[in-house]
Scaffold this active site. Structure first.
Site, PDB file in Angstrom:
ATOM      1  N   LYS A  56      -4.516   3.372 -42.248  1.00 55.27           N
ATOM      2  CA  LYS A  56      -5.602   4.744 -42.617  1.00 55.27           C
ATOM      3  C   LYS A  56      -5.770   5.575 -41.446  1.00 55.27           C
ATOM      4  O   LYS A  56      -5.323   4.896 -40.481  1.00 55.27           O
ATOM      5  CB  LYS A  56      -6.695   3.902 -43.501  1.00 55.27           C
ATOM      6  CG  LYS A  56      -5.722   2.743 -44.562  1.00 55.27           C
ATOM      7  CD  LYS A  56      -6.930   2.582 -45.416  1.00 55.27           C
ATOM      8  CE  LYS A  56      -6.682   3.653 -46.663  1.00 55.27           C
ATOM      9  NZ  LYS A  56      -8.034   3.208 -47.856  1.00 55.27           N
ATOM     10  N   GLU A  70      -0.976   6.215 -43.639  1.00 52.76           N
ATOM     11  CA  GLU A  70      -1.618   7.058 -44.525  1.00 52.76           C
ATOM     12  C   GLU A  70      -1.453   8.359 -43.439  1.00 52.76           C
ATOM     13  O   GLU A  70      -1.760   8.632 -42.225  1.00 52.76           O
ATOM     14  CB  GLU A  70      -2.985   6.862 -44.687  1.00 52.76           C
ATOM     15  CG  GLU A  70      -4.208   7.788 -45.546  1.00 52.76           C
ATOM     16  CD  GLU A  70      -5.391   7.224 -45.534  1.00 52.76           C
ATOM     17  OE1 GLU A  70      -6.162   8.337 -45.063  1.00 52.76           O
ATOM     18  OE2 GLU A  70      -5.724   6.627 -46.490  1.00 52.76           O
ATOM     19  N   ASP A 123      -2.590  10.804 -48.742  1.00 56.74           N
ATOM     20  CA  ASP A 123      -3.829  11.106 -48.998  1.00 56.74           C
ATOM     21  C   ASP A 123      -4.587  12.668 -49.853  1.00 56.74           C
ATOM     22  O   ASP A 123      -4.430  13.491 -48.688  1.00 56.74           O
ATOM     23  CB  ASP A 123      -4.782  10.303 -47.799  1.00 56.74           C
ATOM     24  CG  ASP A 123      -6.326  10.434 -48.061  1.00 56.74           C
ATOM     25  OD1 ASP A 123      -6.365   9.774 -48.696  1.00 56.74           O
ATOM     26  OD2 ASP A 123      -7.211  10.631 -47.160  1.00 56.74           O
TER      27      ASP A 123
END
Length: 282
Positions: free
Chosen positions: A166, A199, A221
């Protein structure tokens, strides 16, 4: 690592300890030990039924002599007045298992109902609805089971069965390439073959992933619908695509029509309303 059955057993044991403590004094003071009875699960709201399997485990773990007669299954559409099961046994056991069974079934059925609504919204597209790790502590396995019952798809179960790089991972590593390089080196050293998702927050980060490789899925995202469409065209079919962040039920189909493979929806588990039902003597 615990198996699913072991986790369920621990959850049930902890839940009974939390609820009953040193005894259900209300039941013990007024119900004779030898009294027998029946209770029915009564549906009071339309939705998708979920939790029948774990309900049987709750009853049998507390009192193996309880007899359960089922008339409906997980995944069935239910409406007010339906009776999915009747349970026969000691009245004390019926009363002491009632709340735990209802708590689980109401929540699981609420999740399955919500998921089915999202899945129906995507009919005619090739996009799948994913759950997230935004689950109730201790109930993740049951909540993710409910998502599947409702027609959704489980994302990773936890931090152990998939690698998801992430934004914070990328930033702490110093960038996209560094994060993917460390990921590849770690998997090689550990002999792992986990799926890798990363991400991205911009078209530049998408380009970096595409040039570098080493990922199976790209998570877009907080992209707008217009930017999502452009990103999917840019990626082609070189990577799986997932949209996440800020997507509502009203905008869900707009994102799906951009061609993403998956849309992750935290609302399936973190803010769902339980399905109304009761457990009444009969």
């Amino acid at each position: 690592m615990y198996t699913v059955d072991e986790l369920n057993d621990r959850l049930i044991d902890l839940s009974f300890a939390e609820d009953i403590g040193d005894g259900d004094h209300t039941t013990l003071c007024c119900i004779p030990e030898e009294a027998m009875g029946k209770s029915k699960l009564l549906i009071k709201e339309e939705g998708v039924l979920a939790g029948m399997r774990i309900a049987r485990e709750v009853f049998h773990r507390f009192d193996p002599t309880m007899q359960i007669e089922t008339f409906m299954n997980d995944g069935d559409h239910v409406k007010p007045g339906d009776v999915p099961m009747i349970v026969t046994g000691k009245v004390r056991s019926l009363l002491q298992t009632e709340r735990l069974m209802l708590n689980i079934m109401q929540r699981m059925s609420g999740i399955a109902t919500m998921t089915a609504r999202y899945v129906k919204r995507l009919e005619g597209t090739n996009t799948h609805v994913l759950d997230t790790r935004k689950t109730t502590p201790g109930m993740r396995m049951l909540e993710k089971e409910a998502v599947k019952i409702g027609g959704g798809v489980n994302h990773r179960i936890g931090l152990f069965d998939m690698i998801l790089l992430k934004d914070n991972h990328v930033d702490f590593c110093g960038g996209i390439a560094q994060a993917l390089d460390r990921c590849a080196a770690y998997q090689k050293a550990k002999g792992l073959h986990l799926k890798v998702e990363i991400e991205v927050r911009s078209f530049d980060e998408i380009r970096q992933v595409m040039e570098h490789g080493g990922a199976d899925r790209i998570m877009l995202d907080n992209f707008s619908v217009e930017d999502t469409r452009k990103a999917v065209e840019m990626i082609g079919h070189r990577f799986e695509t997932e949209s996440s962040g800020g997507i509502t039920f009203d905008t869900l189909r707009d994102y799906a029509e951009c061609g993403v493979d998956y849309i992750s929806v935290g609302a399936l588990t973190h803010s769902v309303k339980g399905l109304d039902m009761s457990f009444k003597a009969c």
